[in-house]
Design a protein around this motif. Sequence first.
Motif, PDB file in Angstrom:
ATOM      1  N   SER A 174       0.836  -1.200   0.000  1.00 20.72           N
ATOM      2  CA  SER A 174       0.000   0.000   0.000  1.00 20.72           C
ATOM      3  C   SER A 174       0.867   1.244   0.000  1.00 20.72           C
ATOM      4  CB  SER A 174      -0.909   0.020   1.231  1.00 20.72           C
ATOM      5  OG  SER A 174      -0.125   0.076   2.427  1.00 20.72           O
ATOM      6  N   THR A 228       0.435   5.355   1.192  1.00 13.18           N
ATOM      7  CA  THR A 228      -0.473   6.226   1.941  1.00 13.18           C
ATOM      8  C   THR A 228       0.160   7.577   2.251  1.00 13.18           C
ATOM      9  OG1 THR A 228      -1.414   4.262   3.024  1.00 13.18           O
ATOM     10  CG2 THR A 228      -1.941   6.403   3.981  1.00 13.18           C
ATOM     11  N   ALA A 237      -3.280   4.134  -2.305  1.00 14.51           N
ATOM     12  CA  ALA A 237      -3.118   3.263  -3.468  1.00 14.51           C
ATOM     13  C   ALA A 237      -2.631   1.893  -3.012  1.00 14.51           C
ATOM     14  CB  ALA A 237      -2.134   3.859  -4.464  1.00 14.51           C
ATOM     15  N   THR A 238      -2.914   0.888  -3.809  1.00 14.84           N
ATOM     16  CA  THR A 238      -2.484  -0.474  -3.493  1.00 14.84           C
ATOM     17  C   THR A 238      -2.039  -1.197  -4.766  1.00 14.84           C
ATOM     18  OG1 THR A 238      -4.742  -1.332  -3.741  1.00 14.84           O
ATOM     19  CG2 THR A 238      -4.041  -0.698  -1.512  1.00 14.84           C
ATOM     20  N   TRP A 286      -0.491  -0.652  -9.752  1.00 14.51           N
ATOM     21  CA  TRP A 286      -0.874   0.288  -8.691  1.00 14.51           C
ATOM     22  C   TRP A 286      -2.150   1.033  -9.077  1.00 14.51           C
ATOM     23  CZ3 TRP A 286       0.869   0.913  -3.817  1.00 14.51           C
ATOM     24  CH2 TRP A 286       2.032   0.206  -3.472  1.00 14.51           C
ATOM     25  N   GLY A 322      -5.315   3.654  -7.415  1.00 16.71           N
ATOM     26  CA  GLY A 322      -5.664   4.464  -6.261  1.00 16.71           C
ATOM     27  C   GLY A 322      -6.115   5.859  -6.601  1.00 16.71           C
TER      28      GLY A 322
END
Length: 233
Positions: A53, A55, A82-83, A100, A102
């Motif tokens: 992740s 952040t 986002a992941t 990715w 997000g």
Amino acid sequence: MRTFRTIASAALAAALLAAPALAVDSSSVTFAQFTQQTSSKIVRYGSIAGGNSLTITESPIFFVISAFGPLGFYPTTMTMAATSMAAVTSTGPQFQQLGWTGNIRFGNATSAFLDVNFANATFSFDGTGGSASLISTDPSNPISYTSNVLTLPTFDFRDFSLAFTALSPAFTVAANGFGTPFDANIAGSFAGSDRDLNPDAVPEPSAWAMLLAGFGLVGITARRRSGRVTVAA
């Protein structure tokens, strides 16, 4: 001498941010850039079940508008979530992590300078694990822009580039194939390509000079602030 170095560093940072992002073609325009207000690491790259992740939580940044809106630099906040569920792969001297997806927001829900949704962006890490980048270009990697401040055209293509520096601890690949957690600094730029773009929408050199001069002063202020802050490693 110290003041000169500070001004030079700030001007260099501004010049780097003013450089085009990913030039999709000759009509690509970099319309916004950003950098942190302080030297504190605001990015958290973490581990989640089956992936990683990314952040950032309402952290202070300077948002620079260079086209399609009121030219200038604006203090605001940045939020990012986002992941990726993809494993990290080796590309020779670097490492890469695909997939990715997000959101990035500058400002808040009611007054957003820029809101970016993206999918299938690529994270690249240098061989030393000290820096990285997140880059995406649509339409193969979908990107959408919305804003309450900018009047954005209907772009043919969109692209953005985020640079991550001072990764701490240095990036490595875990035994499960995913990345190991780190904190980092960030800066970046956003662009779009519109073949029907009116040339008047792109700032003249004199406007760029104004932006860079102003951004240099902001850099000086940010450095003075950060000099009074204890930064956690």
